[in-house]
Structure formats: structure tokens, C-alpha cells
Design a protein around this motif. Structure first.
Motif, PDB file in Angstrom:
ATOM      1  N   UNK A  46       0.815  -1.204   0.000  1.00 41.02           N
ATOM      2  CA  UNK A  46       0.000   0.000   0.000  1.00 41.02           C
ATOM      3  C   UNK A  46       0.851   1.257   0.000  1.00 41.02           C
ATOM      4  N   UNK A  47       2.105   1.124   0.449  1.00 37.67           N
ATOM      5  CA  UNK A  47       2.993   2.285   0.505  1.00 37.67           C
ATOM      6  C   UNK A  47       4.431   1.801   0.649  1.00 37.67           C
ATOM      7  N   UNK A  48       5.375   2.584   0.086  1.00 39.81           N
ATOM      8  CA  UNK A  48       6.798   2.282   0.195  1.00 39.81           C
ATOM      9  C   UNK A  48       7.494   3.424   0.913  1.00 39.81           C
ATOM     10  N   UNK A  49       8.318   3.092   1.910  1.00 38.60           N
ATOM     11  CA  UNK A  49       9.220   4.060   2.521  1.00 38.60           C
ATOM     12  C   UNK A  49      10.610   3.726   1.987  1.00 38.60           C
ATOM     13  N   UNK A  50      11.184   4.655   1.220  1.00 33.58           N
ATOM     14  CA  UNK A  50      12.380   4.355   0.433  1.00 33.58           C
ATOM     15  C   UNK A  50      13.523   5.305   0.787  1.00 33.58           C
ATOM     16  N   UNK A  51      14.648   4.744   1.227  1.00 34.60           N
ATOM     17  CA  UNK A  51      15.829   5.560   1.505  1.00 34.60           C
ATOM     18  C   UNK A  51      16.546   5.895   0.193  1.00 34.60           C
ATOM     19  N   UNK A  76       5.025   6.478  -2.716  1.00 35.33           N
ATOM     20  CA  UNK A  76       6.410   6.300  -2.279  1.00 35.33           C
ATOM     21  C   UNK A  76       6.824   7.519  -1.467  1.00 35.33           C
ATOM     22  N   UNK A  77       7.288   7.271  -0.251  1.00 38.36           N
ATOM     23  CA  UNK A  77       7.812   8.310   0.619  1.00 38.36           C
ATOM     24  C   UNK A  77       9.318   8.128   0.719  1.00 38.36           C
ATOM     25  N   UNK A  78      10.070   9.127   0.261  1.00 39.76           N
ATOM     26  CA  UNK A  78      11.526   8.997   0.258  1.00 39.76           C
ATOM     27  C   UNK A  78      12.126   9.603   1.521  1.00 39.76           C
ATOM     28  N   UNK A  79      13.078   8.870   2.117  1.00 37.59           N
ATOM     29  CA  UNK A  79      13.845   9.348   3.268  1.00 37.59           C
ATOM     30  C   UNK A  79      15.264   9.657   2.809  1.00 37.59           C
ATOM     31  N   UNK A  99       8.669  13.523   0.487  1.00 37.62           N
ATOM     32  CA  UNK A  99      10.085  13.594   0.770  1.00 37.62           C
ATOM     33  C   UNK A  99      10.251  13.982   2.229  1.00 37.62           C
ATOM     34  N   UNK A 100      11.027  13.223   2.992  1.00 35.68           N
ATOM     35  CA  UNK A 100      11.227  13.516   4.410  1.00 35.68           C
ATOM     36  C   UNK A 100      12.726  13.484   4.708  1.00 35.68           C
ATOM     37  N   UNK A 109       6.337  11.401  10.324  1.00 35.18           N
ATOM     38  CA  UNK A 109       6.329  10.285   9.383  1.00 35.18           C
ATOM     39  C   UNK A 109       4.944   9.647   9.308  1.00 35.18           C
ATOM     40  N   UNK A 110       4.328   9.409  10.474  1.00 35.53           N
ATOM     41  CA  UNK A 110       2.995   8.812  10.501  1.00 35.53           C
ATOM     42  C   UNK A 110       1.979   9.711   9.798  1.00 35.53           C
ATOM     43  N   UNK A 111       2.079  11.018  10.026  1.00 34.53           N
ATOM     44  CA  UNK A 111       1.149  11.952   9.393  1.00 34.53           C
ATOM     45  C   UNK A 111       1.295  11.917   7.877  1.00 34.53           C
ATOM     46  N   UNK A 112       2.512  11.850   7.397  1.00 32.55           N
ATOM     47  CA  UNK A 112       2.738  11.799   5.948  1.00 32.55           C
ATOM     48  C   UNK A 112       2.261  10.473   5.359  1.00 32.55           C
ATOM     49  N   UNK A 113       2.451   9.393   6.104  1.00 32.96           N
ATOM     50  CA  UNK A 113       1.943   8.094   5.646  1.00 32.96           C
ATOM     51  C   UNK A 113       0.425   8.142   5.510  1.00 32.96           C
ATOM     52  N   UNK A 114      -0.253   8.685   6.531  1.00 32.18           N
ATOM     53  CA  UNK A 114      -1.714   8.774   6.471  1.00 32.18           C
ATOM     54  C   UNK A 114      -2.161   9.615   5.283  1.00 32.18           C
TER      55      UNK A 114
END
Length: 220
Positions: A46-51, A76-79, A99-100, A109-114
Motif C-alpha cells: 500500500x505504501x513504500x518508505x524508500x531511503x 512512495x515516501x523517500x527518506x 520527501x522527508x 512520518x505517521x502523518x505523511x503516511x496517512x
């Protein structure tokens, strides 16, 4: 909700895995781009957290671009520790949705995921609705005709997933994969039981959660 964390720093990946699981998310971890690419090819998330800086054949932006070219649509949320405008533009142009910058607050992070999980389905604010049913993703509450309904944590996760995919027919296998993960003890009849319980609790539930015979369930 099923999330893939792509992060090679073990301390960070373990912290993210533990924290996200505590919030009710199902979490897989990949420590390099090759493992991440293989996991995307063989499963759905459902979502990717990607470094950004990960070992393997591809870095984060290149991996995101590769997935977008393959028509993968998950958010996709990039770290990254990179802070320049040019770096941000490069990351966003590669196909990531947000982008975080490290170090970051876990609450942010949780807020951006939501926000990202709501975005594809055009849900506004913190509430998901279907007729008289209102689910608040922050307060973890469910209301039916403005009256509170007590649901268990797993019932909440199931209803949230159904509402996030409103209008789609979801099979029992999909629900097992995204709500129960790899618990081998859970079978199709477990999904049926939880659906039945939700229908009883939200009143006229069969009108909200419809059975599509031979395929699964659908919220309209």
C-alpha cells in the motif's frame, strides 16, 4: 495496510518496523535495492518508505523511476539526508510522492503516511466514509449515524482497508495479505467472521459491505 521499508541502516529499519507495527501496519523490510525490487515484483504494498542511499544495483530515485515505468502506482515516501532544492527536485521527478529529511519526527512520518494513503482515493481530512459509516484514522473511532461503534483493533484495520479501497472488489486473499499479513493460522473463514461482525456492529452492514459472489467484498 501493508508497507515496505527500504532502508540499509539496521538501527533505522528496525526502529521503523517496530514503530509502524505498533501503529497496526503490516511491515516488510528490504536492506538493499535488489531485495526491494524482487519484493515489489512478487507482492503488493500500500505504501513504500524508500531511503535515497541504498546498496545494490539502484539508488532510491532510480528504483522509484524503475517502478513507475513498470506502472507501479503505490505511494512512495523517500527518506534522505540530502537537503538541497536540487536533490528534492530530483527525488520528486523520479516518481516519489513525498520527501522527508533525516533526522525526522516519527509523528511526522505517521502523518505523511496517512496523507499518502488517503491521496490516491481522494479522501479528505482524517475521515473515511461510506453512507452513515464514518471512520477517523487519527482518533481510531468508528461512528454509525453519528453514534460511536466499538470495534476491535483488527476490525478497525479491516474496515479502514475496505474504505480506503472504496469502489473496488477485494478478494479474501487480498484482505488476508493486507490486514493479517503472513499469519498462517488465519484462513478465509476468519475474513468471513470479521466481515459478519462488522456488519452487525454498523447496522444494515450488508448495505455498506457488499458481497460480490465468487470474488470478495466491496464498499460502495
Amino acid at each position: 495496510m501493508k508497507i515496505l521499508v527500504v532502508e540499509d541502516e539496521v538501527k533505522i529499519s528496525r526502529s521503523l518496523e517496530k514503530g509502524l507495527q505498533a501503529e497496526g501496519y503490516i511491515v516488510d523490510v528490504a536492506n538493499d535495492s535488489d531485495a526491494a525490487d524482487s519484493m515489489i515484483s512478487s507482492g503488493s504494498y500500500d505504501l513504500i518508505i524508500l531511503d535515497w542511499m541504498i546498496p545494490g544495483k539502484y539508488d532510491g530515485p532510480t528504483l522509484a523511476e524503475r517502478w513507475r515505468h513498470a506502472h507501479e502506482q503505490m505511494p512512495i515516501l523517500m527518506l534522505t539526508a540530502k537537503t538541497s532544492i536540487g536533490d528534492r527536485v530530483q527525488g520528486l521527478d523520479s516518481g516519489v510522492d513525498d520527501y522527508l529529511v533525516k533526522p525526522f519526527s516519527f509523528d511526522e512520518l505517521l502523518a505523511r503516511i496517512r496523507a499518502l494513503l488517503r491521496r490516491p482515493k481522494d479522501h479528505a481530512g482524517n475521515e473515511l466514509t461510506a453512507g452513515p459509516v464514518v471512520l477517523n484514522v487519527i482518533a481510531k473511532t468508528v461512528n454509525y449515524e453519528s453514534k460511536p461503534v466499538h470495534v476491535t483493533a483488527k476490525e478497525f484495520q479491516l474496515l479502514e482497508y475496505l474504505l480506503l479501497h472504496r469502489g473496488e472488489v477485494l478478494s479474501k486473499d487480498q484482505l488476508l495479505d493486507h490486514v493479517w499479513a503472513d499469519d498462517t493460522r488465519v484462513q478465509h473463514n476468519t475474513v468471513e467472521t470479521f466481515i459478519a461482525n462488522l456488519r452487525k456492529k454498523i447496522g444494515h452492514g450488508e448495505r455498506v459491505i457488499k458481497t460480490v459472489r465468487g470474488y470478495g467484498y466491496k464498499v460502495s
